[in-house]
Design a protein around this motif. Sequence first.
Motif, PDB file in Angstrom:
ATOM      1  N   ALA A 110       0.822  -1.221   0.000  1.00  0.00           N
ATOM      2  CA  ALA A 110       0.000   0.000   0.000  1.00  0.00           C
ATOM      3  C   ALA A 110       0.853   1.266   0.000  1.00  0.00           C
ATOM      4  CB  ALA A 110      -0.956  -0.009   1.185  1.00  0.00           C
TER       5      ALA A 110
ATOM      6  N   ASP B 136      -0.308  -0.269   6.153  1.00  0.00           N
ATOM      7  CA  ASP B 136      -0.859  -1.062   5.047  1.00  0.00           C
ATOM      8  C   ASP B 136      -2.323  -0.732   4.745  1.00  0.00           C
ATOM      9  OD1 ASP B 136      -2.016  -2.076   7.306  1.00  0.00           O
ATOM     10  OD2 ASP B 136      -1.462  -4.168   6.922  1.00  0.00           O
TER      11      ASP B 136
ATOM     12  N   VAL C  17      -1.818  -5.507  -3.329  1.00  0.00           N
ATOM     13  CA  VAL C  17      -2.778  -4.579  -2.710  1.00  0.00           C
ATOM     14  C   VAL C  17      -4.186  -4.894  -3.187  1.00  0.00           C
ATOM     15  CG1 VAL C  17      -1.289  -2.551  -2.329  1.00  0.00           C
ATOM     16  CG2 VAL C  17      -2.315  -2.923  -4.575  1.00  0.00           C
TER      17      VAL C  17
END
Length: 367
Positions: free
Chosen positions: A71, A115, A141
Amino acid sequence: MALISPSRRLRRTPFSEGVEAAGVSAYTVYNRMLLPTVFRSMEEDYHHLKSAVQVWDVACERQVEVRGPDAAKLVQMLTPRDLRGMLPGQCYYVPMVDETGGMLNDPVAVKLAEDRWWISIADSDLLLWVKGIAYGYRLDVLIDEPDVSPLAVQGPKADDLMARVFGDAVRDIRFFRFGHFDFQGRNMVIARSGYSKQGGFEIYVEGSDIGMPLWDALMEAGRDLDVYAGCPNGIERVEAGLLSYGNDMTAQNTPHEAGLGRFCNTATAIGCIGRDALLRVAKEGPIKQVRPIAIDSKTLPRCDRPWALMAGDTRVGQVTSAAQSPDFGCGVGIGMVRMTHWEAATALHVVTQDGTFPAVVNDKFWL
Ligand code: THG
């Protein structure tokens, strides 16, 4: 202008019932969603925003949620602002650019955890770009648009209103920071931020079902504070120099042209797509840039198209947002001006659909 026909493609918000009950008088469309623009009148809304407190349905500021091990890496690929020092609990205003350095959006990035991020977007289809990058680079992701709708509480009495609903701890939230608060057993991310310079908060309301209960609680708690429904105000936000993506800058402009160079750390934003292109323009400097434009007017028409900025017979830029300012007694505008004429106090004129007015490059925005 005629009315816009509602349909499924034009999304309502979790707060639309409250907005309608408050007597909304005009909407615009933003991220394919309704965004109120006027309640009582632009001028009444303006004075009320500056003296009391308003609750704004800004659900159209949709979130692009990015979660997973990659992320942080992905979000850094999207922006020339260096995110390495950003901690969970912080929000950053981040220009986002394409491979040529053209602006794709100017969102607020909300770092929930290393994250897990929300990108609170302006009016462009950023989700498609973010998904495309993640897929193309095979990043680990998940990306989607969650059921999260910002509700802004703005104005000088915003702290008092928010403290009544969420407790005194909201007063301690610092600018562009957020905390977690409870409302009827539900967790809410509350940041000190918002699209005005009057102070206030943004509540990231998770779950459409809790939207109207929260709206009603704020209206009820603020009765004696003169709380009312409001919306980003077309006069106040120009006085404040808050840019509107799609109006004041587009994908044709770099962040430096938009006056957002102070939010770029291109040299250290390693991994940013468009970094090479931006390093070039940052080195040479832009040849046109956003400037505050004071207009010698008593009233102005709606700025619904770019207005040419002229120096004699030469076009030297355009005004892309403007309104007559009650507090400053002149027209206030946001322009994009060529470097030959962007110095403060440069005398120009502006060509509107209702005639030509004298204008001058201001040394700063008004708020
Ligand atoms: N809040 C949230 N999402 C948003 C907006 C918002 N998405 C759409 C749109 N607004 C994005 N554009 C902006 C433009 C300006 C600011 C925030 C979002 C802003 N600027 C301040 C300034 O320029 O003075 C502060 C910037 C800073 O110091 O970091 O607040 O309003 N959730």
